[in-house]
Design an enzyme around this catalytic site. Sequence first.
Site, PDB file in Angstrom:
ATOM      1  N   GLN A  95      53.920  42.225  48.042  1.00 63.36           N
ATOM      2  CA  GLN A  95      54.969  42.760  48.901  1.00 63.36           C
ATOM      3  C   GLN A  95      56.346  42.246  48.497  1.00 63.36           C
ATOM      4  OE1 GLN A  95      53.914  41.397  52.813  1.00 63.36           O
ATOM      5  NE2 GLN A  95      51.988  42.547  52.876  1.00 63.36           N
ATOM      6  N   HIS A  97      60.402  42.170  50.681  1.00 61.90           N
ATOM      7  CA  HIS A  97      61.166  42.555  51.868  1.00 61.90           C
ATOM      8  C   HIS A  97      62.626  42.791  51.506  1.00 61.90           C
ATOM      9  CE1 HIS A  97      57.634  41.327  53.991  1.00 61.90           C
ATOM     10  NE2 HIS A  97      57.805  40.050  53.742  1.00 61.90           N
ATOM     11  N   GLU A 114      61.857  34.744  54.949  1.00 66.96           N
ATOM     12  CA  GLU A 114      60.819  34.020  55.666  1.00 66.96           C
ATOM     13  C   GLU A 114      60.496  32.726  54.939  1.00 66.96           C
ATOM     14  OE1 GLU A 114      57.842  37.068  55.639  1.00 66.96           O
ATOM     15  OE2 GLU A 114      56.998  36.443  53.731  1.00 66.96           O
ATOM     16  N   HIS A 170      55.983  38.575  46.662  1.00 67.33           N
ATOM     17  CA  HIS A 170      55.084  37.533  47.157  1.00 67.33           C
ATOM     18  C   HIS A 170      53.804  38.154  47.713  1.00 67.33           C
ATOM     19  CE1 HIS A 170      57.250  38.958  50.728  1.00 67.33           C
ATOM     20  NE2 HIS A 170      56.164  38.632  51.396  1.00 67.33           N
ATOM     21  N   ARG A 190      55.291  47.632  50.192  1.00 62.00           N
ATOM     22  CA  ARG A 190      54.068  47.292  49.463  1.00 62.00           C
ATOM     23  C   ARG A 190      54.221  47.735  48.010  1.00 62.00           C
ATOM     24  NH1 ARG A 190      50.616  50.084  52.451  1.00 62.00           N
ATOM     25  NH2 ARG A 190      50.547  48.486  54.051  1.00 62.00           N
TER      26      ARG A 190
END
Length: 312
Positions: A95, A97, A114, A170, A190
């Site tokens: 993935q 983001h 994150e 990641h 994805r």
Amino acid sequence: MQKVLILQGEFVDKVWGGSRLKDEFDYDINSDSVGEYWAISGMDEASSVVINGELAGQTLKELYKNNKELFAGEGEETFPLLVKIIDATDDLSIQVHPDDQMGAKLENSRGKTECWYILNENPASIIYGLNAEDKDEAVEKIENKKWNDVLKEVPATKGDFFFVPAGTVHAIKKGCLILEIQQASDITYRLYDYDRPDKEGNLRELHIDKSIQAIKLNEIADEKNVEEAGNLTKTSLTKNEFFEVRKLETSNRVSLIRNAPYLLESVVEGVGVLRVDGEEYNIKKGDFFILTNEVSSYEFEGDLTIIESNIA
């Protein structure tokens, strides 16, 4: 107004979930396929609920909107952080983001930076970045499906910490148990899913174009800084533009000062007591709570490991 908000979150079933949250945290769960526990959340999809005091029964989403004084008048429209536990009994997809700019433009959402504090004692690994000198090389390898060459896999065992800024490719892999602290966004692109079919034999949707737009080859420095004072060992894990995270390891009794508008507390080991202005709260592994702006100082007693976080 209430000083301590003890929270009950939402359990989320996933095809890659398991029973570890029930087994290791003694949560009351009927399912054996729980993949995520949204422990501190003000998200529309699953907001945490206060379970103590005069505010019991209210959601964090409601409180953040209607009781700004608890959060020092914090100006964001919705609660800015999300804290989860993730149990992976299988490899999650590869993935990436978007950052705030891309998230706002394409999804009308925050971006998603994150970080992960690793809880599993068993050997496991994660995908953490790409083997490429620059983005052009990374894109060439991705477009030619050179996955073994381009994906960077590193070990992940208890006590490890990984900062995952937006744009970092990641994946959480099989056997990982992770405390995740992130911007409050559920936007995920994805990139690759190991060509795995679902129950109906279909491949899951990929977001190749958006993923390639989002990818950054971030230079990530290890920011750990350890301070020891009496019964407290404090390890600074990250201090970035969105949040700060530190590990508190206590023995016996320690006194602390609130140094942010409000503090998010995640108990990952031990049993003990929280004291605030003469009030005592029994706490244990798996408990999550917020120390609001009404708290000036607080005390922990017991052998505890707590991951403490706050907005930057």
